[in-house]
Design a protein around this motif. Structure first.
Motif, PDB file in Angstrom:
ATOM      1  N   ARG A   9      49.947  15.856 -21.663  1.00 21.10           N
ATOM      2  CA  ARG A   9      51.034  16.732 -21.219  1.00 21.10           C
ATOM      3  C   ARG A   9      51.332  16.528 -19.737  1.00 21.10           C
ATOM      4  O   ARG A   9      52.486  16.455 -19.333  1.00 21.10           O
ATOM      5  CB  ARG A   9      50.689  18.201 -21.461  1.00 21.10           C
ATOM      6  N   LEU A  10      50.291  16.455 -18.938  1.00 19.77           N
ATOM      7  CA  LEU A  10      50.481  16.282 -17.502  1.00 19.77           C
ATOM      8  C   LEU A  10      51.231  14.975 -17.222  1.00 19.77           C
ATOM      9  O   LEU A  10      52.155  14.943 -16.403  1.00 19.77           O
ATOM     10  CB  LEU A  10      49.131  16.302 -16.783  1.00 19.77           C
ATOM     11  N   GLU A  11      50.862  13.920 -17.916  1.00 19.42           N
ATOM     12  CA  GLU A  11      51.539  12.632 -17.740  1.00 19.42           C
ATOM     13  C   GLU A  11      52.966  12.659 -18.274  1.00 19.42           C
ATOM     14  O   GLU A  11      53.856  12.038 -17.697  1.00 19.42           O
ATOM     15  CB  GLU A  11      50.735  11.515 -18.397  1.00 19.42           C
ATOM     16  N   THR A  20      48.321  11.938 -11.662  1.00 17.06           N
ATOM     17  CA  THR A  20      47.022  11.657 -11.051  1.00 17.06           C
ATOM     18  C   THR A  20      46.937  12.275  -9.659  1.00 17.06           C
ATOM     19  O   THR A  20      45.933  12.874  -9.293  1.00 17.06           O
ATOM     20  CB  THR A  20      46.784  10.137 -10.973  1.00 17.06           C
ATOM     21  N   SER A  21      48.018  12.143  -8.906  1.00 15.78           N
ATOM     22  CA  SER A  21      48.072  12.708  -7.565  1.00 15.78           C
ATOM     23  C   SER A  21      48.006  14.232  -7.591  1.00 15.78           C
ATOM     24  O   SER A  21      47.251  14.843  -6.820  1.00 15.78           O
ATOM     25  CB  SER A  21      49.350  12.262  -6.852  1.00 15.78           C
ATOM     26  N   ILE A  22      48.776  14.846  -8.465  1.00 16.25           N
ATOM     27  CA  ILE A  22      48.769  16.304  -8.578  1.00 16.25           C
ATOM     28  C   ILE A  22      47.375  16.799  -8.945  1.00 16.25           C
ATOM     29  O   ILE A  22      46.869  17.760  -8.362  1.00 16.25           O
ATOM     30  CB  ILE A  22      49.805  16.786  -9.604  1.00 16.25           C
ATOM     31  N   ALA A  23      46.746  16.136  -9.895  1.00 14.32           N
ATOM     32  CA  ALA A  23      45.426  16.565 -10.355  1.00 14.32           C
ATOM     33  C   ALA A  23      44.375  16.485  -9.250  1.00 14.32           C
ATOM     34  O   ALA A  23      43.484  17.330  -9.175  1.00 14.32           O
ATOM     35  CB  ALA A  23      44.992  15.731 -11.552  1.00 14.32           C
ATOM     36  N   ALA A  24      44.484  15.496  -8.390  1.00 13.19           N
ATOM     37  CA  ALA A  24      43.468  15.278  -7.370  1.00 13.19           C
ATOM     38  C   ALA A  24      43.774  15.962  -6.041  1.00 13.19           C
ATOM     39  O   ALA A  24      42.856  16.341  -5.315  1.00 13.19           O
ATOM     40  CB  ALA A  24      43.290  13.779  -7.133  1.00 13.19           C
ATOM     41  N   ASP A  25      45.070  16.119  -5.729  1.00 16.74           N
ATOM     42  CA  ASP A  25      45.447  16.527  -4.372  1.00 16.74           C
ATOM     43  C   ASP A  25      46.060  17.915  -4.246  1.00 16.74           C
ATOM     44  O   ASP A  25      45.981  18.515  -3.172  1.00 16.74           O
ATOM     45  CB  ASP A  25      46.441  15.520  -3.788  1.00 16.74           C
ATOM     46  N   GLN A  26      46.676  18.406  -5.283  1.00  9.11           N
ATOM     47  CA  GLN A  26      47.406  19.677  -5.195  1.00  9.11           C
ATOM     48  C   GLN A  26      46.468  20.859  -5.439  1.00  9.11           C
ATOM     49  O   GLN A  26      45.927  21.010  -6.526  1.00  9.11           O
ATOM     50  CB  GLN A  26      48.549  19.716  -6.209  1.00  9.11           C
TER      51      GLN A  26
END
Length: 66
Positions: A9-11, A20-26
């Protein structure tokens, strides 16, 4: 929600690189100031994390994926 469903869903919503960026950085306030990856690593249920993503990006997540 299974973890594989969550990542799919996220992808779907953000594309692979941005997801990937949202999951790691946000950092999401709905997750107590944690990132998606931190919340999942600490055992947060995927449905709770998904709801936090939907709340943070209401205009990006289509109704069919909420």
């Amino acid at each position: 929600m299974r973890l594989t469903d969550f990542w799919e869903r996220l992808e779907q919503v953000f594309g692979r690189a941005y997801a990937t960026s949202i999951a790691a950085d946000q950092v999401l306030s709905q997750l107590g100031g944690r990132t998606v990856r931190q919340a999942l690593a600490e055992g947060e249920e995927t449905v709770v994390v998904w709801r936090a993503v939907v709340a943070a990006y209401p205009d990006r997540v289509p109704a069919r994926l909420r």
